[in-house]
Design an enzyme around this catalytic site. Sequence first.
Site, PDB file in Angstrom:
ATOM      1  N   ASN A   9       0.839  -1.200   0.000  1.00 26.74           N
ATOM      2  CA  ASN A   9       0.000   0.000   0.000  1.00 26.74           C
ATOM      3  C   ASN A   9       0.876   1.254   0.000  1.00 26.74           C
ATOM      4  O   ASN A   9       1.482   1.604   1.005  1.00 26.74           O
ATOM      5  CB  ASN A   9      -0.893  -0.066   1.249  1.00 26.74           C
ATOM      6  CG  ASN A   9      -1.875   1.077   1.316  1.00 26.74           C
ATOM      7  OD1 ASN A   9      -1.645   2.140   0.735  1.00 26.74           O
ATOM      8  ND2 ASN A   9      -2.971   0.871   2.029  1.00 26.74           N
ATOM      9  N   ASP A  68       2.868  -6.526  12.062  1.00 23.64           N
ATOM     10  CA  ASP A  68       1.791  -7.498  12.170  1.00 23.64           C
ATOM     11  C   ASP A  68       0.955  -7.118  13.389  1.00 23.64           C
ATOM     12  O   ASP A  68       1.496  -6.659  14.392  1.00 23.64           O
ATOM     13  CB  ASP A  68       2.341  -8.914  12.305  1.00 23.64           C
ATOM     14  CG  ASP A  68       1.297  -9.947  11.919  1.00 23.64           C
ATOM     15  OD1 ASP A  68       0.757  -9.859  10.799  1.00 23.64           O
ATOM     16  OD2 ASP A  68       0.991 -10.848  12.734  1.00 23.64           O
ATOM     17  N   THR A  69      -0.350  -7.284  13.266  1.00 26.79           N
ATOM     18  CA  THR A  69      -1.266  -6.831  14.316  1.00 26.79           C
ATOM     19  C   THR A  69      -2.282  -7.903  14.629  1.00 26.79           C
ATOM     20  O   THR A  69      -2.688  -8.665  13.750  1.00 26.79           O
ATOM     21  CB  THR A  69      -2.021  -5.562  13.841  1.00 26.79           C
ATOM     22  OG1 THR A  69      -1.074  -4.521  13.637  1.00 26.79           O
ATOM     23  CG2 THR A  69      -3.043  -5.099  14.861  1.00 26.79           C
ATOM     24  N   GLY A 149     -11.789  -3.702  10.215  1.00 26.54           N
ATOM     25  CA  GLY A 149     -11.534  -4.862  11.083  1.00 26.54           C
ATOM     26  C   GLY A 149     -12.439  -4.875  12.295  1.00 26.54           C
ATOM     27  O   GLY A 149     -13.668  -4.753  12.184  1.00 26.54           O
ATOM     28  N   TYR A 150     -11.846  -4.996  13.475  1.00 25.44           N
ATOM     29  CA  TYR A 150     -12.605  -5.131  14.716  1.00 25.44           C
ATOM     30  C   TYR A 150     -12.968  -3.791  15.348  1.00 25.44           C
ATOM     31  O   TYR A 150     -13.458  -3.762  16.480  1.00 25.44           O
ATOM     32  CB  TYR A 150     -11.786  -5.960  15.717  1.00 25.44           C
ATOM     33  CG  TYR A 150     -11.537  -7.386  15.265  1.00 25.44           C
ATOM     34  CD1 TYR A 150     -12.472  -8.387  15.511  1.00 25.44           C
ATOM     35  CD2 TYR A 150     -10.373  -7.742  14.581  1.00 25.44           C
ATOM     36  CE1 TYR A 150     -12.259  -9.691  15.097  1.00 25.44           C
ATOM     37  CE2 TYR A 150     -10.144  -9.045  14.158  1.00 25.44           C
ATOM     38  CZ  TYR A 150     -11.088 -10.012  14.419  1.00 25.44           C
ATOM     39  OH  TYR A 150     -10.881 -11.301  14.007  1.00 25.44           O
TER      40      TYR A 150
HETATM   41  P1  IMP Z   1      -2.561  -6.753   9.886  1.00 23.82           P
HETATM   42  O1  IMP Z   1      -1.452  -7.528  10.513  1.00 23.82           O
HETATM   43  O2  IMP Z   1      -2.337  -5.263   9.985  1.00 23.82           O
HETATM   44  O3  IMP Z   1      -2.862  -7.220   8.504  1.00 23.82           O
HETATM   45  O4  IMP Z   1      -3.866  -7.019  10.766  1.00 23.82           O
HETATM   46  C1  IMP Z   1      -4.431  -8.321  10.897  1.00 23.82           C
HETATM   47  C2  IMP Z   1      -5.904  -8.223  11.221  1.00 23.82           C
HETATM   48  O5  IMP Z   1      -6.082  -7.618  12.511  1.00 23.82           O
HETATM   49  C3  IMP Z   1      -6.713  -7.356  10.275  1.00 23.82           C
HETATM   50  O6  IMP Z   1      -7.179  -8.097   9.192  1.00 23.82           O
HETATM   51  C4  IMP Z   1      -7.859  -6.889  11.156  1.00 23.82           C
HETATM   52  O7  IMP Z   1      -8.842  -7.897  11.234  1.00 23.82           O
HETATM   53  C5  IMP Z   1      -7.221  -6.769  12.505  1.00 23.82           C
HETATM   54  N1  IMP Z   1      -6.753  -5.381  12.744  1.00 23.82           N
HETATM   55  C6  IMP Z   1      -5.488  -4.911  12.592  1.00 23.82           C
HETATM   56  N2  IMP Z   1      -5.427  -3.618  12.921  1.00 23.82           N
HETATM   57  C7  IMP Z   1      -6.670  -3.255  13.290  1.00 23.82           C
HETATM   58  C8  IMP Z   1      -7.243  -2.022  13.737  1.00 23.82           C
HETATM   59  O8  IMP Z   1      -6.580  -0.967  13.871  1.00 23.82           O
HETATM   60  N3  IMP Z   1      -8.567  -2.060  14.023  1.00 23.82           N
HETATM   61  C9  IMP Z   1      -9.329  -3.160  13.896  1.00 23.82           C
HETATM   62  N4  IMP Z   1      -8.853  -4.328  13.477  1.00 23.82           N
HETATM   63  C10 IMP Z   1      -7.527  -4.382  13.174  1.00 23.82           C
END
Ligand code: IMP
Length: 192
Positions: A9, A68-69, A149-150
Amino acid sequence: MELVFATGNSNKVAEIQQLVPPIVRLLGLKDINCIEEIPETQPTIEGNASQKAFYVYEKYGHNCFADDTGLEVEALDGRPGVYSARYAGEEKNAGLNMDKILAELNGISNRKARFKTVVSLVIDGKERQFEGLVNGVILHEKRGGKGFGYDPIFQPDGHTRSFAEMGLEEKNKISHRALAVNKLVEYLKQLH
Ligand code: IMP
């Protein structure tokens, strides 16, 4: 110094370029012709961030950081955690993911949860990690239409609105991702 942010992105790259010292030139994955999906097969958030950053470093020879989140719900033993994106199935549907959590917490009074972001930075083969945590609660229903997301079911401690009821600017001031990225930026500043 060139540094790859392991994301496809380019808006995210531009956003963080504003925060890092000008001597650091950020590149996205497209800039290094990395168009394949980077494997994320580790059982932890830390492991996945690390795996992505080392993948770019080893395969493309660029210093790199990756994030990663996950959302960790206390009463669910930390789930969905590393499986946050696909908690309700491979289609990665945010609505279904939230429905699954709300159903699992039905009748459970402990609503404590936290968002965790881990940024892994790999420079010359050496890794450093930076963590951002936001504590909060899982609401009893979805609230608000912003964010992703959440966000509609998560209310950060000290606030009376869900992440999805906050504007992007307000959320970005307190978010897990912002906290982790700020630590990364402070580290990069003291390198130069
Ligand atoms: P990623 O590692 O940033 O791709 O996040 C993995 C998943 O965590 C995402 O697909 C969302 O479901 C959730 N997520 C990550 N960041 C957020 C946020 O700031 N708010 C809500 N959900 C999140």
